[in-house]
Design a protein around this motif. Sequence first.
Motif, short mmCIF file in Angstrom:
data_model
loop_
_atom_site.label_atom_id
_atom_site.label_comp_id
_atom_site.label_asym_id
_atom_site.label_seq_id
_atom_site.Cartn_x
_atom_site.Cartn_y
_atom_site.Cartn_z
N MET A 201 57.35 51.37 -12.98
CA MET A 201 58.42 52.11 -12.32
C MET A 201 58.33 53.62 -12.52
O MET A 201 58.64 54.39 -11.59
N PRO A 202 57.94 54.14 -13.71
CA PRO A 202 57.78 55.59 -13.80
C PRO A 202 56.76 56.15 -12.81
O PRO A 202 56.92 57.27 -12.32
N VAL B 151 55.02 57.97 -6.24
CA VAL B 151 55.14 57.31 -4.95
C VAL B 151 56.36 57.83 -4.19
O VAL B 151 56.28 58.14 -2.99
N LEU B 152 57.49 57.93 -4.89
CA LEU B 152 58.73 58.38 -4.25
C LEU B 152 59.05 59.84 -4.54
O LEU B 152 60.07 60.35 -4.08
N HIS B 153 58.22 60.48 -5.37
CA HIS B 153 58.31 61.92 -5.62
C HIS B 153 59.67 62.32 -6.17
O HIS B 153 60.30 63.28 -5.71
N GLY B 154 60.13 61.57 -7.17
CA GLY B 154 61.42 61.85 -7.80
C GLY B 154 61.27 62.14 -9.28
O GLY B 154 60.15 62.31 -9.81
N GLY B 155 62.40 62.21 -9.96
CA GLY B 155 62.43 62.48 -11.39
C GLY B 155 63.10 61.36 -12.15
O GLY B 155 63.17 60.21 -11.66
N PRO B 156 63.63 61.65 -13.34
CA PRO B 156 64.27 60.60 -14.15
C PRO B 156 65.47 59.95 -13.48
O PRO B 156 65.75 58.77 -13.71
N ASN B 157 66.20 60.69 -12.64
CA ASN B 157 67.33 60.07 -11.94
C ASN B 157 66.86 58.98 -10.98
O ASN B 157 67.49 57.92 -10.86
N TRP C 191 60.26 55.03 1.14
CA TRP C 191 61.59 55.57 1.40
C TRP C 191 62.54 55.02 0.34
O TRP C 191 62.70 53.81 0.19
N LEU C 192 63.16 55.91 -0.42
CA LEU C 192 63.97 55.51 -1.57
C LEU C 192 65.06 54.49 -1.23
O LEU C 192 65.18 53.48 -1.94
N PRO C 193 65.89 54.69 -0.19
CA PRO C 193 66.94 53.70 0.08
C PRO C 193 66.38 52.29 0.33
O PRO C 193 66.94 51.30 -0.14
N LEU C 194 65.25 52.20 1.07
CA LEU C 194 64.65 50.90 1.31
C LEU C 194 64.09 50.31 0.02
O LEU C 194 64.23 49.11 -0.25
N SER C 195 63.47 51.15 -0.81
CA SER C 195 62.94 50.67 -2.09
C SER C 195 64.05 50.11 -2.97
O SER C 195 63.88 49.07 -3.61
N LEU C 196 65.20 50.79 -2.98
CA LEU C 196 66.33 50.31 -3.79
C LEU C 196 66.82 48.96 -3.27
O LEU C 196 67.11 48.05 -4.06
#
Length: 418
Positions: A258-259, A265-271, A323-328
């Motif tokens: 997941m990290p 992959v989703l180009h995000g941070g700890p949040n 896409w983050l919403p779809l991944s969630l």
Amino acid sequence: MHAPAQESEAAGRQSLLATTFSAFKHRNYRLFWAGQFISLIGSWVQTVAHGWLVYDLTRSPTKLGIVSAAGSVPILLFSLLGGVAADRIQKRTILLWTQSLLALLALALGLLVATHRVRYEHILLVAFLTGTVNAVDIPTRQAFVVEMVGKSDLMNAIALNSAMFNSARLLGPVLAGLTISAFGVAPCYFINALSFVAVLIGLVMMEFQPNEHISSKGSAWEDLVAGIRYLRHSPNILMLIGGVAVPSVFGAPYAMLMPVFARDVLHGGPNVLGLLMSATGVGALMGALTLSALSEYPKRGHLLVGGGLLFAAFLILFSMSRWLPLSLLLLVGVGWAMITYNATTNTLVQTTVSDELRGRVMAVYSLMFIGLTPLGSLQAGAVAGRYGAPFAVAAGAVVCALFALFVVSPRALRWSTA
């Protein structure tokens, strides 16, 4: 005119609630559940921080896998001995020691991080020591449930344990993401260390009869051999325990990656990492509550097969999402299917095994469910390092799907209609 219908509807709701939460009528179980819930929130806070810390220090999916393996190898090596101890020593006494040691290990690593002295080698050592304690703690905790609720409410208690675990899985990662963003990684370890106080207080407050059940009178070696002999002559339990091995090696390691998904992959941070892990917890909680309400459903083989196949399908789709919403949303499905499969398996094992061998059988279950994780972590880390995390998750999911379809399905579907 409509009063009888309304009264019937109200009675039905009350009956559903009573069925869903029946294990809570036992005081010892309420204390256990509440303490474990707080402690597991802390454990999930540390789990997220642990992954972020390792990947931040190394930027290596392979080293992420090695740390995960270091925490699971001791379960592979020592869980059978832990199961023997659970059948020979009062389980509450064992848990007081193991939970205290886990708190001290979290505190030690937190101090290393806070003083900027932490190195990759320290993380590996603490992971191995934590796994060693868990090799005793996990089978003992699982075998302890029946002593608190009795066999009549055992199935419901197992489902509520899953709901507790996954409620913590929902809250812990969010708290971890916020904590890391605001204060850094070190406070996450202190939060976990403090959370163990709740479970220790619950254990001390429990009330048991003086003759708490201890089944063994032979040597530890004789107990170990007796447990293995029992399994050899219990084909249904063997099938169930074997049924968790392949998903543990090829499916479960998705969480370890997941990290990588959050950052690369989703180009995000700890949040984003916290959201990803919490999404799985949402689905798993939904699955646990569903199973708790359906504790008398007769065709549990269908739940096994359906859970296994849907788990693989959702993982494959998640590996393809950018896409983050779809991944969630897909991870909610992963969590629901995962807990449906795992909790059904655990319930069937616990309700089939004889009481005097419960600790040893659950030790073997833990060995297959958790102890094989090093193999999964290593293979997933190696594949991700060479071909990328999405390919590693998808390839493992395909193996899980084939296993559920061609190995679990033929026997489980016949069993469920027997």
